[in-house]
Design a protein around this motif. Structure first.
Motif: not given
Length: 344
Positions: A93-97, A270-279
């Motif tokens: 859902s956050k990706i689709l924003r 975004p950089d998908f290497c690290k966890r980023n809850k917002k993104e």
């Protein structure tokens, strides 16, 4: 923001497996996913969507099936990528924003999945409002084959995908770059099915001879659709809105305008290497990788330079199975030791 949230909610409603609860629509109403639920919140649906829900509930069922098929294909295509189309913890859902390449692929493969499922339902007789495709051509043949049979009615599938997937965005089209991007990617998904119909034929004649062939058009297998859209993802075009707000143009002056089959985006991923809850990034920690590969999916790339760990796992599996008359299958239990390699 409410319109965009509703679109995201609709996609979630369609693509999540049926046993997942606690999905979020727009501002956070918890819902249970099932086919009928799509149409319960009719006030959140646009005109065409509302009409389909009211008059053609069996089409909505196929829409949901197509979206689920699309999600599985998305997860297959990105299984070795840093972003693997996961549905965990509402990350999708956050990706689709954001109008990234990943979002472009999700919208495109979903629109393609809806075309595919609705068209297939027509061919199998599950939808009474459509028949076989009209494959007859005005052009003459050389006498060895002729159009006939029951072809796939991709025009009907295309129409329903367009009505259901584009309806809400079309209400807010003028001057909104997100609307233009999403409508473009929806269309790219439909084109990946419609433009690649293949001819299938059946022979007729005495004693197995093929004196005449009857031919019709069939859809490509959905894996081919996914492969094609994955190629478009890799070559996606970054775009901006034209001055009049009605068109998308390439961000770079030397880049050719995107075709109807191309995927487009406006934001860098975004950089998908690290966890980023917002993104919506869950990171790659703990992901399985191939230590012997230098390509995508190899530990060097997937683990983003953090290294990886190896662990031996003992598996007890059925083996040497044989059929005993009558009627039993007996298997031995074999011990299989495998090495798991996971990103740190």
């Amino acid at each position: 923001m409410r319109v965009q949230g509703a679109i995201i909610g609709l996609y979630f409603y369609l693509i999540f497996p049926a046993n997942i609860i606690g999905l979020w629509w727009a501002v956070g109403s918890p819902l249970v996913m099932d086919t009928n639920s799509i149409c319960r919140k009719t006030r959140r649906l646009a005109g065409k969507q509302r009409a389909i829900c009211r008059k053609e509930p069996e089409v909505v069922e196929e829409v949901a099936k197509g979206a689920k098929v699309a999600l599985l294909e998305c997860q297959y295509q990105f299984r070795t990528r840093k972003w693997n189309c996961t549905t965990q913890k509402r990350s999708l859902s956050k990706i689709l924003r954001h109008d990234t390449r990943e979002a472009a692929f999700v919208y495109a493969i979903t629109a393609a999945g809806v075309v595919y499922a609705v068209t297939q339902a027509c061919s199998m007789g599950r939808l009474l409002q459509c028949t076989c495709g009209n494959n007859l051509r005005d052009t003459a043949t050389d006498g060895e084959w002729e159009w006939g049979g029951c072809g796939d009615n991709v025009e009907f599938g295309y129409q329903k995908s367009r009505e259901f997937m584009d309806a809400r965005r079309r209400k807010k089209r003028r001057g909104d770059v997100t609307t233009l991007v999403q409508l473009h990617n929806n269309e790219a998904g439909r084109q990946a099915v419609q433009r690649y119909m293949r001819k299938e034929c059946k022979c007729h004649g005495l004693s197995g001879s093929c004196t005449l062939e009857t031919c019709w058009l069939k859809m490509p297998v959905f894996r081919e659709v996914g492969d094609r859209l994955k190629q478009k993802f890799d070559g996606g075009a970054k775009v901006i809105s034209s001055n009049d707000g009605k068109h998308l143009i390439p961000e770079g002056e030397t880049i050719k305008p995107p075709s109807r089959e191309d995927l487009v985006y406006t934001e860098e991923s975004p950089d998908f290497c690290k966890r980023n809850k917002k993104e919506g990034s869950l990171g790659t920690k703990g992901r399985s990788c191939d230590p012997n590969s230098m390509a995508v999916g190899g530990c060097d790339l997937l683990c983003c330079g953090r290294g990886f760990s190896r662990k031996q796992v003992t598996l007890h599996e059925n083996c040497k199975c044989r059929f005993m008359w009558c009627c039993e299958v007996i298997c031995d239990t074999c011990v299989n030791i495998k090495t798991e390699t996971r990103c740190l």
